[in-house]
Design an enzyme around this catalytic site. Structure first.
Site, PDB file in Angstrom:
ATOM      1  N   HIS A   1      -2.605   1.377   7.009  1.00 38.97           N
ATOM      2  CA  HIS A   1      -2.960   1.276   5.591  1.00 38.97           C
ATOM      3  C   HIS A   1      -3.101   2.679   5.016  1.00 38.97           C
ATOM      4  O   HIS A   1      -3.491   3.616   5.705  1.00 38.97           O
ATOM      5  CB  HIS A   1      -4.268   0.501   5.410  1.00 38.97           C
ATOM      6  CG  HIS A   1      -4.559   0.139   3.980  1.00 38.97           C
ATOM      7  ND1 HIS A   1      -3.794  -0.762   3.270  1.00 38.97           N
ATOM      8  CD2 HIS A   1      -5.522   0.570   3.113  1.00 38.97           C
ATOM      9  CE1 HIS A   1      -4.280  -0.887   2.041  1.00 38.97           C
ATOM     10  NE2 HIS A   1      -5.323  -0.076   1.915  1.00 38.97           N
TER      11      HIS A   1
ATOM     12  N   CYS B   1       0.817  -1.221   0.000  1.00 37.80           N
ATOM     13  CA  CYS B   1       0.000   0.000   0.000  1.00 37.80           C
ATOM     14  C   CYS B   1       0.852   1.272   0.000  1.00 37.80           C
ATOM     15  O   CYS B   1       0.624   2.180  -0.805  1.00 37.80           O
ATOM     16  CB  CYS B   1      -0.969  -0.003   1.186  1.00 37.80           C
ATOM     17  SG  CYS B   1      -0.210   0.117   2.820  1.00 37.80           S
TER      18      CYS B   1
ATOM     19  N   HIS C   1      -5.737   1.880  -4.355  1.00 40.63           N
ATOM     20  CA  HIS C   1      -4.834   1.350  -3.329  1.00 40.63           C
ATOM     21  C   HIS C   1      -4.440  -0.088  -3.646  1.00 40.63           C
ATOM     22  O   HIS C   1      -5.048  -0.752  -4.497  1.00 40.63           O
ATOM     23  CB  HIS C   1      -5.489   1.431  -1.941  1.00 40.63           C
ATOM     24  CG  HIS C   1      -6.622   0.476  -1.716  1.00 40.63           C
ATOM     25  ND1 HIS C   1      -6.860  -0.136  -0.501  1.00 40.63           N
ATOM     26  CD2 HIS C   1      -7.599   0.018  -2.538  1.00 40.63           C
ATOM     27  CE1 HIS C   1      -7.922  -0.907  -0.572  1.00 40.63           C
ATOM     28  NE2 HIS C   1      -8.391  -0.832  -1.804  1.00 40.63           N
TER      29      HIS C   1
END
Length: 381
Positions: free
Chosen positions: A333, A285, A345
């Site tokens: 994240h 990510c 993402h």
């Protein structure tokens, strides 16, 4: 056959429900649950049974929901460990560069010290040739007073030069000792950091392996239903987020750099997630977001946690395409906002870079890599 299958799933669900919650809060992937408390892990049920017959009845959704929750927890813990690994990797690179720089300084200092020693030796040899006689004795032995005075001036200059030479040697030796001490300290830090990186790597691999084993206990139809439950949970979370009216004031346009970052990130759609990866074929990510902004000419920290710590924060209602949305209470994240309530993402292992709803996960906040270009207005092109 159907009864045997239900027994296997029941065993898996029993394992899932028996464990306590994993060590990091939240889940790094689509979930409408609040951030969970830490949990411990339990071994997954074995796999390898034959394909189910068409008559097999799926277990209740609540059982598969328990499996989904467990998977979310495992992948979230893997995401936390991935961030720790990435942070350790960045520190390793920095420490290695610092050690190389110190080694160069030590080499330069040693060459300087060798040169100073040569000059000191030459000065000592000159003094030896004059016999080391005091100026008064040299005056008495000299038949030419003017020659003596000239020589005396040179002696004074030589004494001053010798004093300066000794000072230079002393400072250089002190510098060398300091460089050596600093290098030893960096090496100690580097070794500790390598151990931390190895521990994080092991934890990532263990969590992913456990998640994969748990998924292997499911039959094909169960996996399909589980995927459907994940989509439904994500859609419900996005609908609830949009229902707050959060987007009614979001009207910022991408800056020139922001548009480049969005262009880079969306061009990676379909590429696999791989923990610790920064491209060009795979990404995690923060690898995706950091490389996107690097491509836009704005280097940012490598990890989601450091992106949250170091980049300027903006309110959700002020966000614009290119801004980064940080998720979960531990900032484990990160995704890039692309507009219209959507993000791009790299979700988790087994998934690919994709577009998703910005509200599908619990939002911690928004950061802006190019905050100096203004609030929501496009940069001059």
């Amino acid at each position: 056959m159907g009864r045997g299958r239900r027994t296997v799933l029941a065993a898996a669900v029993t394992v899932v429900c028996a464990v306590t919650l994993l060590g990091a809060p939240g889940t790094a992937f689509a979930s409408v649950r609040p951030d969970p408390a830490p949990t411990s892990t339990a071994p997954a049920s074995p796999s390898g049974s034959p394909s189910p017959s068409p008559s097999v009845t799926l277990p209740p959704d609540k059982d598969l929901e328990a499996v989904r929750t467990k998977l979310d927890d495992l992948y979230h813990d893997a995401a936390v460990a991935t961030d720790a690994y990435n942070a350790a990797e960045e520190k390793t690179k920095k420490q290695s560069a610092e050690i190389a720089d110190l080694n160069e300084k030590i080499a330069d200092g040693q060459r300087k010290l060798d040169g100073l020693k040569d000059r000191a030796g030459a000065a000592a040899r000159d003094q030896y040739r004059t016999g080391g006689l005091p100026p008064q004795v040299q005056f008495m032995l000299s038949g030419d007073p003017q020659q003596f005075l000239d020589s005396a001036g040179l002696v004074i200059q030589g004494q001053r030069a010798t004093s300066g030479l000794i000072d230079d040697m002393t400072r250089t030796q002190q510098d060398l000792r300091q460089y050596a001490d600093d290098a030893a300290e960096r090496l100690k830090d580097l070794e500790a950091n390598r151990k931390a990186k190895a521990a994080a790597q092991k934890r990532v691999q263990e969590r992913i392996e456990e998640a994969e084993k748990l998924q292997d206990t499911l039959e094909k139809r169960q996996r399909e239903r589980l995927a459907q439950l994940e989509k439904e949970a994500a859609a419900q979370a996005q609908t609830a987020w949009l229902g707050t009216g959060v987007l009614k004031d979001v009207s910022g346009e991408a800056t020139e750099a922001g548009a480049k970052a969005v262009g880079f990130a969306t061009a990676q759609i379909g590429k696999p997630y791989e923990w610790g990866a920064e491209g060009p074929k795979t990404f995690d990510c923060s690898g995706l977001t950091s490389q996107a902004w690097a491509a836009a000419g704005r280097p940012i920290p490598r990890t989601s946690q450091e992106q949250w710590k170091q980049l300027p924060h903006v309110a959700v209602q002020d966000m614009r395409p290119g801004d980064l949305i940080i998720y979960f209470g531990d900032a484990s994240h990160v995704a890039m906002y692309v507009g219209d309530g959507r993000i791009v993402h790299a979700p988790r292992p087994g998934r690919t870079v994709t577009l998703a709803g910005a509200g599908e996960m619990p939002i911690l906040g928004v950061v802006r890599p190019d905050a100096e270009t203004g609030s929501g207005k496009p940069a001059t092109r």
